[in-house]
Write a protein that holds these residues in place. Structure first.
Motif, short mmCIF file in Angstrom:
data_model
loop_
_atom_site.label_atom_id
_atom_site.label_comp_id
_atom_site.label_asym_id
_atom_site.label_seq_id
_atom_site.Cartn_x
_atom_site.Cartn_y
_atom_site.Cartn_z
N HIS A 162 9.21 1.21 -14.01
CA HIS A 162 10.59 1.12 -14.50
C HIS A 162 11.40 2.29 -13.95
O HIS A 162 10.85 3.38 -13.73
CB HIS A 162 10.56 1.14 -16.04
N ALA A 163 12.72 2.07 -13.78
CA ALA A 163 13.56 3.10 -13.15
C ALA A 163 13.76 4.34 -14.02
O ALA A 163 14.30 5.34 -13.55
CB ALA A 163 14.92 2.50 -12.80
N LEU A 164 13.33 4.30 -15.29
CA LEU A 164 13.41 5.51 -16.10
C LEU A 164 12.04 6.15 -16.35
O LEU A 164 11.93 7.08 -17.14
CB LEU A 164 14.11 5.21 -17.44
N THR A 165 11.01 5.65 -15.70
CA THR A 165 9.68 6.26 -15.86
C THR A 165 9.60 7.51 -14.99
O THR A 165 9.82 7.47 -13.78
CB THR A 165 8.57 5.27 -15.44
N LEU A 166 9.29 8.62 -15.65
CA LEU A 166 9.21 9.90 -14.93
C LEU A 166 7.98 9.88 -14.02
O LEU A 166 6.89 9.47 -14.45
CB LEU A 166 9.08 10.99 -15.99
N HIS A 167 8.16 10.33 -12.78
CA HIS A 167 7.04 10.34 -11.84
C HIS A 167 7.20 11.45 -10.82
O HIS A 167 8.29 11.97 -10.61
CB HIS A 167 6.86 8.98 -11.16
N GLY A 168 6.08 11.79 -10.18
CA GLY A 168 6.06 12.81 -9.14
C GLY A 168 4.79 12.60 -8.35
O GLY A 168 3.91 11.84 -8.77
N ALA A 169 4.67 13.24 -7.19
CA ALA A 169 3.46 13.03 -6.38
C ALA A 169 3.06 14.32 -5.70
O ALA A 169 3.92 15.12 -5.31
CB ALA A 169 3.72 11.94 -5.33
N PRO A 170 1.74 14.50 -5.55
CA PRO A 170 1.29 15.66 -4.77
C PRO A 170 1.57 15.43 -3.29
O PRO A 170 2.03 14.35 -2.89
CB PRO A 170 -0.22 15.69 -5.04
N GLY A 171 1.26 16.43 -2.47
CA GLY A 171 1.25 16.21 -1.03
C GLY A 171 0.15 15.23 -0.68
O GLY A 171 -0.54 14.69 -1.56
N ASN A 172 -0.04 15.01 0.62
CA ASN A 172 -1.15 14.15 1.05
C ASN A 172 -2.39 15.03 1.18
O ASN A 172 -2.50 15.81 2.12
CB ASN A 172 -0.81 13.47 2.37
N ARG A 173 -3.30 14.90 0.24
CA ARG A 173 -4.47 15.80 0.21
C ARG A 173 -5.51 15.41 1.25
O ARG A 173 -6.49 16.13 1.45
CB ARG A 173 -5.07 15.82 -1.19
N SER A 174 -5.32 14.27 1.89
CA SER A 174 -6.28 13.88 2.94
C SER A 174 -5.88 14.55 4.26
O SER A 174 -4.71 14.64 4.59
CB SER A 174 -6.28 12.36 3.11
N SER A 175 -6.90 15.00 5.00
CA SER A 175 -6.60 15.59 6.30
C SER A 175 -6.69 14.54 7.41
O SER A 175 -6.45 14.83 8.57
CB SER A 175 -7.55 16.75 6.59
N GLY A 187 5.49 1.66 -18.80
CA GLY A 187 6.49 1.96 -17.77
C GLY A 187 5.95 1.94 -16.36
O GLY A 187 6.72 2.12 -15.41
N ALA A 188 4.64 1.71 -16.18
CA ALA A 188 4.06 1.61 -14.83
C ALA A 188 2.73 0.88 -14.91
O ALA A 188 1.94 1.15 -15.83
CB ALA A 188 3.85 2.99 -14.21
N ILE A 189 2.50 -0.02 -13.97
CA ILE A 189 1.19 -0.70 -13.88
C ILE A 189 0.82 -0.81 -12.40
O ILE A 189 1.69 -0.81 -11.53
CB ILE A 189 1.20 -2.13 -14.49
N CYS A 190 -0.48 -0.92 -12.17
CA CYS A 190 -0.95 -1.18 -10.81
C CYS A 190 -1.42 -2.64 -10.76
O CYS A 190 -2.27 -3.05 -11.56
CB CYS A 190 -2.09 -0.24 -10.46
N ILE A 191 -0.84 -3.40 -9.85
CA ILE A 191 -1.23 -4.81 -9.69
C ILE A 191 -2.12 -4.89 -8.46
O ILE A 191 -1.70 -4.52 -7.36
CB ILE A 191 0.01 -5.71 -9.50
N ARG A 192 -3.34 -5.33 -8.69
CA ARG A 192 -4.33 -5.33 -7.59
C ARG A 192 -4.13 -6.54 -6.67
O ARG A 192 -3.92 -7.66 -7.14
CB ARG A 192 -5.76 -5.38 -8.15
N GLN A 193 -4.20 -6.30 -5.38
CA GLN A 193 -4.18 -7.33 -4.34
C GLN A 193 -3.05 -8.34 -4.53
O GLN A 193 -3.26 -9.56 -4.50
CB GLN A 193 -5.55 -8.00 -4.24
#
Ligand code: AKG
Length: 275
Positions: free
Chosen positions: A210-223, A21-27
């Motif tokens: 995919h539009a039914l893949t559950l996801h969430g994200a943290p805040g931006n941990r970089s300062s 349900g999710a892949i990372c495509i490089r470059q």
């Protein structure tokens, strides 16, 4: 020019997309695309569109900035939709003959932003039924794994639809009824039961999900590092405009579609096959 022959996608990538349900495509996108889109995003933040949302409460660190439909206001974004390899990538992943551009969603988390993106999946927000819906989440800045969006592997195949919520912290549910909807489980409390996908990313890399893949994200941990991400949403020929009793998000109107219609229209343009 067709990009099909040179797409950065293998049959194995496509199998992983369907399974996980999710892949990372490089470059997948050149530095020129990233530079042009980055400039468009900064211009949009200076003069946002009518659906802009600020998800960081006043006085809190950072900024979680959300906007939509940049393709309608920024030449670089429009060009990306019609002429970059994105539509061909979407077609391959969906196994679709036709690609209809649904909308885009800008999600910027400035350094130090604490707001999470809550666990959700996207299709319940949309008035769309069908299987062929893919998003491309394209960061314009380097993103480390601890700040990247996380995806619950295989959750697009659970056969469950979760009630959509606004992203603002403590987010309330959208006012929309659908017999399929249930509350999103407390994914953080049950982390040991799931496998999570997330990546260290460089500009040019893209996550397809995919539009039914559950996801969430943290805040931006970089300062120090911004986290500007532009998500584009693409549909195939099996999708239909659907009835939703109540709020949808983004609240795109004026398309004139009726329940059961195919999506292609001036608001949701057909981008493949090329006209
Ligand atoms: O960028 C984020 O924080 C979340 C992205 C997201 O939810 C999406 O693209 O559907």
């Amino acid at each position: 020019m067709s990009h099909e022959a040179t797409l950065p996608l293998t049959d194995e990538d496509i199998a992983h997309y369907r399974e996980d349900g999710a892949i990372c495509i490089r470059q997948a996108f050149s530095p020129e695309w990233i530079a042009r889109l980055g400039a468009a995003i900064d211009a949009d933040m200076r003069a946002p569109g009518p659906m802009v949302r600020i998800n960081t409460p006043k006085g809190q660190p950072g900024l979680f900035f959300v906007d939509f439909q940049l393709w309608q206001r920024h030449e670089a974004c429009r060009y990306f939709v019609f002429d970059s390899p994105a539509a061909d990538i979407a077609a391959r992943l969906m196994g679709a003959r036709e690609v209809i551009y649904y909308h885009d969603h800008l999600l910027v988390k400035e350094p130090g932003t604490e707001e999470r993106t809550p666990w959700h999946h996207d299709q319940p927000y949309y008035p769309i039924d069908g299987e062929q819906i893919v998003s491309l989440w394209l960061p314009l800045d380097p993103v480390s794994r601890d700040t990247c969006v996380e995806y619950v592997r295989g959750s697009h195949r659970w056969g469950r639809w979760f009630a959509p919520k606004f992203f603002r912290q403590g987010g309330v549910n959208l006012q929309v009824q659908d017999a399929r909807f249930e509350e999103v489980p407390d994914i953080d409390a049950e982390r040991s039961s799931h496998t999570f996908l997330s990546w260290d990313m460089q500009p040019g890399d893209v996550i397809a999900f995919h539009a039914l893949t559950l996801h969430g994200a943290p805040g931006n941990r970089s300062s120090t590092r911004r986290r500007r991400a532009w998500a584009t949403r693409w549909c195939g020929e099996d999708t239909r405009y659907a009835v939703r009793a109540g709020q949808i998000s983004p609240p795109i109107e004026g398309h004139g579609l009726q329940p059961g219609d195919g999506l292609a229209c001036a608001t949701f343009p057909r981008v493949r096959p090329r006209g």
